[in-house]
Every structure is written in C-alpha cells, then in structure tokens.
Design an enzyme around this catalytic site. Structure first.
Site, mmCIF file in Angstrom:
data_model
loop_
_atom_site.group_PDB
_atom_site.id
_atom_site.type_symbol
_atom_site.label_atom_id
_atom_site.label_comp_id
_atom_site.label_asym_id
_atom_site.label_seq_id
_atom_site.Cartn_x
_atom_site.Cartn_y
_atom_site.Cartn_z
ATOM 1 N N SER A 108 -11.752 -4.918 -42.516
ATOM 2 C CA SER A 108 -10.437 -4.324 -42.732
ATOM 3 C C SER A 108 -10.488 -3.401 -43.942
ATOM 4 O O SER A 108 -11.299 -3.592 -44.858
ATOM 5 C CB SER A 108 -9.404 -5.429 -42.965
ATOM 6 N N SER A 109 -9.599 -2.420 -43.948
ATOM 7 C CA SER A 109 -9.530 -1.493 -45.091
ATOM 8 C C SER A 109 -9.085 -2.183 -46.369
ATOM 9 O O SER A 109 -9.224 -1.620 -47.457
ATOM 10 C CB SER A 109 -8.570 -0.341 -44.765
ATOM 11 N N CYS A 110 -8.567 -3.410 -46.270
ATOM 12 C CA CYS A 110 -8.118 -4.113 -47.477
ATOM 13 C C CYS A 110 -9.287 -4.552 -48.360
ATOM 14 O O CYS A 110 -9.076 -5.072 -49.456
ATOM 15 C CB CYS A 110 -7.251 -5.318 -47.122
ATOM 16 N N TYR A 137 -8.069 -12.716 -47.934
ATOM 17 C CA TYR A 137 -8.663 -12.192 -46.700
ATOM 18 C C TYR A 137 -9.713 -11.138 -47.045
ATOM 19 O O TYR A 137 -10.802 -11.107 -46.456
ATOM 20 C CB TYR A 137 -7.559 -11.589 -45.830
ATOM 21 N N LYS A 141 -13.794 -10.951 -46.147
ATOM 22 C CA LYS A 141 -14.392 -9.845 -45.400
ATOM 23 C C LYS A 141 -15.478 -9.131 -46.212
ATOM 24 O O LYS A 141 -16.489 -8.682 -45.657
ATOM 25 C CB LYS A 141 -13.308 -8.861 -44.953
ATOM 26 N N HIS A 180 1.676 -7.896 -38.589
ATOM 27 C CA HIS A 180 1.577 -6.766 -39.499
ATOM 28 C C HIS A 180 2.792 -5.847 -39.323
ATOM 29 O O HIS A 180 3.639 -6.062 -38.466
ATOM 30 C CB HIS A 180 0.277 -6.008 -39.246
#
Length: 316
Positions: A108-110, A137, A141, A180
């Site tokens: 994920s971009s997070c 999270y 990742k 989301h």
C-alpha cells in the site's frame, strides 16, 4: 511463465485477489489455485507449509491482508500489525522454503512517510515517520517489502513488491466501520438518496488530496509483473493523478444522483495531507492504467446496486 503454470493467489476472494483471478482467466491461464480463509488460515505457519507442499504452486501472488480505514487501524493496532506480519511471513518464507522462484507481494502507498515529497517515489521508503492513523498496517507492509528484497538480494529469487495507491472497485468493502473512503462515501450517498436526499456528513475538511486506482487496473499491473522479470524490487502502481477529497465526494454524489446537502465535520481527522504516487518506473516498463476515476466509480456503483442483497455486512 506459460498458461499452464500453477499460480496460487492468496486472498483470491477479496477485491484485489478476485480481480487478479478474473484477469488471469481472461488471458487463458488454466491452473489457478485459491483457498478461502476457512480452508486455509494464513496466520498458521504449519498449515501454510502443508498447503504449499500439497498444491505445489510455481508462483505466489500475495493479495491477502487484514485491511481497513482510519477508524479500524486506530482501534485495533495490534491486530493490524501482527496478523498482517503473520500472513505475509508465512507466505514469503513458505514460498522460499518450497523453492518457489516467483513471488508478487502487494502492499500500500501508506508505507511512505507522512510528509514525504510529492509525488511519492520508491526511494522515499524509510526516510521519515509514518502517518500515525495507519502506521501499524504500514509497518507490517514495510517488513514484507524488505523481506522480499532480502530474499531477492541473498538468493536471487524473482520476488517483487507492488505498492498500489488507494484502490476501489468490484467486490469492495462497503461496511462503514471498516471500509476505505471511496466505498464508504458511495454507500453514504446511496443511503441518503434513498432517504429523501437527506444530508451527508463526511469526515474532515475535504482538503486532503488522494489518488485512486480501479482494481482491474491493478490486476493488469500484477499480471504484467507476473509475465515479466522486473529489474527492481519495489514499484508504485497508481494513476499518477490525484484530486481533493471534496472533489471525490462531489463526483460520487453526482454518479449516485444524490441532491441533498454535503456537510464536512472538521472535528474528525483528515489523515495524510497528500498521497500521490510517482508511477514513472512502471510506465517506463510498459504498464499504465486505463480506467479513469468517474468511469471506475460508475462501474463500482453499478456492481454495488447489482449485489446489495449479498454484500457482506451491509444492511440496506
């Protein structure tokens, strides 16, 4: 790779996994392997190893994860950290132990720092602190990305990590407690429309900027990575275009046909000010998204309407 290659898609019933499955079927791949969470608990290391021994996949695509929005990440930090680490560690180590040379890890971009320069480049990873509302999270990742990089570096296996931007589409999660922003908005506007176009209240100021990618475009990127040996270990996958949350809300409102008032609750958090992916590396290799945001929202809303009776946890 050929059409008879045994491909295991972890999380094949989810939004991402099912999109990858559909894409592979459409391209003629014959030997796809899937297991539901009831059939295989990916948090159980021994169960995963036995499964891989029995099924003998030649490729693994990891689309399995415990996911949720700001509220869920904030309320269940340990669950988001530990469950995601267990899932991915069991799959990555299981694949390596079984001698599987091709593994695609989805993140994920997070994973990128909260205040990293925009657009987000792959090399910004681990250069600053994360967004607190989803750091659990993100840390899980990041550990998956680095584990795949380590195997790639030490053993020369083709393990690659793809970091998608905010995803939406067919089989999305529309539960207001765990979804989301885009599917949550879509559901809110739909319910308000059916309630005499009652007002819709949304979190924050509407000023943060976000990028979105229709899940079928991500599936194309995954299959692209499957059919090619990518030269680096980490790639961003996105549209390369962003908009404000307010603009997103107005687009969804228009698609749904809600004509009531839109209210912003500024007492609620905005999250990261901006998250735009630099997707130049994937573009240079030959992949680019095809579905624009409004068309993707229309496809998603139509699927939502067609599946209201069967969508998990939705009571309309």
């Amino acid at each position: 790779m050929n059409k008879k290659t045994n491909i295991y898609i972890a999380g094949h019933k989810g939004m991402v996994g099912s999109a990858i499955w559909r894409n592979l079927v459409s391209k003629g791949y014959k030997n796809l392997i899937g297991a539901t969470s009831k059939e295989l608990d990916l948090r159980d290391q021994q169960a995963v190893k036995f499964f891989l021994k029995d099924e003998k996949p030649q490729v693994i695509i990891d689309a399995a994860a415990k996911v949720g929005g700001i509220l869920a990440n904030n309320d269940f930090p340990y669950d988001f950290l530990m469950e995601n680490m267990n899932i991915q560690n069991n799959l990555i180590d299981g694949a390596h132990t079984a001698g599987i040379d091709k593994f695609i890890f989805l993140g994920s971009s997070c994973i990128y720092p909260k205040f990293a320069p925009q657009p987000l480049k792959e090399e910004y990873l681990l250069t600053d602190s994360l967004e607190p509302t989803n750091e659990w999270y993100a840390i899980a990742k990041i550990s998956g990305v680095k584990t795949c990089e380590a195997i790639r570096k030490q053993y020369g296996r083709d393990y690659v990590s793809l970091m998608p931007t905010n995803l939406y589409g067919i089989h999305d999660n529309f539960d207001l407690n765990t979804s989301h922003v885009l599917p949550a908005m879509l559901r809110k506007f739909h319910e308000a429309k059916n309630n005499n176009n009652s007002p819709v209240t949304l979190w924050g100021s509407g000023k943060p900027m976000r990028e979105f990618l229709f899940v079928d475009d991500l599936a194309e990127a995954v299959v692209f990575a499957l059919e090619n040996k990518l030269p680096e270990y980490l790639y961003n996958v996105g549209s390369g275009v962003d908009l404000t949350i307010k603009e997103l809300a107005e687009t969804i409102q228009d698609v749904v046909g809600h004509s009531g008032e839109l209210i912003w609750d500024s007492s609620k958090p905005d999250g990261t000010p901006r998250k735009l992916m630099d997707v130049s590396k994937m573009h240079a290799l030959g992949w680019k998204h095809k579905i624009n945001l409004e068309d993707g929202i229309r496809k998603t809303y139509q699927w939502f309407l067609n599946n209201i009776d069967s969508i998990k946890e939705i009571k309309l």
